[in-house]
Design an enzyme around this catalytic site. Structure first.
Site, PDB file in Angstrom:
ATOM      1  CG  HIS A  21      67.550  26.912  -8.988  1.00  0.00           C
ATOM      2  ND1 HIS A  21      67.569  27.545 -10.215  1.00  0.00           N
ATOM      3  CD2 HIS A  21      66.266  26.548  -8.777  1.00  0.00           C
ATOM      4  CE1 HIS A  21      66.341  27.548 -10.728  1.00  0.00           C
ATOM      5  NE2 HIS A  21      65.532  26.927  -9.866  1.00  0.00           N
ATOM      6  CG  HIS A  23      61.869  28.024  -6.407  1.00  0.00           C
ATOM      7  ND1 HIS A  23      61.423  29.109  -7.117  1.00  0.00           N
ATOM      8  CD2 HIS A  23      62.638  27.299  -7.268  1.00  0.00           C
ATOM      9  CE1 HIS A  23      61.884  29.049  -8.357  1.00  0.00           C
ATOM     10  NE2 HIS A  23      62.622  27.957  -8.479  1.00  0.00           N
ATOM     11  CD  GLU A 213      62.325  23.565 -14.810  1.00  0.00           C
ATOM     12  OE1 GLU A 213      61.993  22.809 -13.885  1.00  0.00           O
ATOM     13  OE2 GLU A 213      62.111  24.786 -14.806  1.00  0.00           O
TER      14      GLU A 213
END
Length: 366
Positions: A21, A23, A213
């Protein structure tokens, strides 16, 4: 699990790492941003001093709000609008991760956010994948090999998820590992994009979903039971379905038990969660409880620029503040490799010939 050792920062940095994970638009080098902004005429950066710019991103992301955190991306995306810019950012992403000991990484990006310079969706994907390959080649030549895969994101608030899902399938044999949706959770449930997820399932394609989240159990439930997510991006709020007793025992609710029983991977990002208010501190982050309860947790960076972080830093914080040992780091790294959007034989090759030997070599080092 055996009695944990306490690895030094040097050992943590040398440890093989797997990252699920991360970005792409959240990991730019500040100096690169300044150069790209200057070359393209973008004058929106809060400062053109690279060191001060890095500090600005970290400070802006420390708001305790996911919405405010996401606003910082307007600057990074602004300098990722040409093929040359995208290739450079992707190449540097691979090199930076490799230098930090990452041997496998999935970097996610939203093609629809990189069209302002006139690029088509396909050109965006091809430029990023080309940058990954360049970075892989350079890292291998430097003695720090890394395997890079891209994940294509559709934005939760937009209406292009089916189109991006089709793009992920079209490029799945050329370096795209899967699909994701991202953006503000509240008001944009994953079922809003059910058509895209049903298409991906019919195509036997991999996908993860940002869920749990900034929003709670309903988001996780929808992502799994309605959409069929193979992994959960963050998933930190699954702890709301766990009751910890006064003597340390835990009772799992139906959803938490399902997630654990099915071995659904949790892509957990401690520093990022502290910044957005999803956790109070790394010391009290639910990742340690979930690890002890044997959920399939993984450790990730989320956005290296905004959090001023790296995989070594995330692991080091867990060692220093949450009492993790070398065996814990090995365990979550193998969890990540088991959960990677990569063919089984390739995952097994990395586990058996890179990750396990790498940790074995560190076992006597303190």
């Amino acid at each position: 699990m055996s009695e944990p050792s306490t690895p030094t920062s040097q050992v943590v940095r040398r440890a093989p790492k797997a990252l699920l994970h991360d970005h792409l638009d959240g990991g730019l080098r500040p100096a690169t941003m300044v150069e790209l902004a200057d070359a393209s005429g973008y004058d929106g950066l809060p400062t053109t001093d690279p060191e001060a710019l890095g500090e600005w991103f970290r400070d802006a992301a420390d708001s305790g709000s996911l919405v405010r955190y996401l606003e910082t991306f307007s600057h990074t995306v602004a300098v990722m609008q040409t093929e040359e810019q995208l290739r450079r950012v992707a190449r540097e992403c691979a090199l930076d991760l490799a230098a930090d000991g990452v041997v496998y990484a999935e970097s996610r990006f939203a093609p629809e956010q990189h069209l302002e310079g006139g690029l088509e969706l396909e050109a965006v994907v091809e430029a990023v994948l080309a940058g990954f390959r360049e970075g892989e080649d350079e890292a291998a030549a430097a003695g720090t090999p890394i395997r890079m895969r891209g994940l294509l994101i559709a934005m939760r608030h937009a209406a292009r998820s089916r189109e991006i899902a089709e793009l992920a399938v079209a490029y799945r044999d050329r370096g795209v590992g899967g699909f994701d949706i991202a953006g503000a959770e509240a008001g944009f449930p994953p079922t809003r994009h059910l058509d895209a997820f049903e298409y991906l399932r019919r195509e036997n394609a991999h996908f993860t979903i940002h869920a749990g989240e900034a929003f709670g159990l309903p988001s996780i439930w929808e992502a799994i039971q309605w959409c069929g997510a193979a992994r959960l991006g963050h998933g930190v709020r699954i702890v709301d379905d766990i009751e910890v007793g006064a003597r340390g025992g835990a009772v799992l609710g139906r959803l938490a038990a399902f997630v654990r029983d099915r071995r659904i991977p949790l892509e957990m990002c401690p520093s990022s969660n502290v910044q957005t208010g999803a956790a109070d501190s790394v010391a009290t982050h639910p990742i340690t409880l979930l690890k002890d309860l044997r959920f399939r947790v993984t450790v990730n960076t989320d956005n290296r620029l905004m959090s001023g972080t790296s995989m070594s830093r995330e692991m080091g914080l867990l060692v220093d503040e949450a009492g993790w040992g070398l065996e814990d780091l090995r365990w979550v790294t193998i969890n990540a490799m088991k959960s990677a959007f990569l063919p089984f034989d390739e995952r097994l090759e990395l586990i058996e010939h890179v990750v396990k030997p790498g940790y074995a070599a560190l076992g006597s080092v303190r």
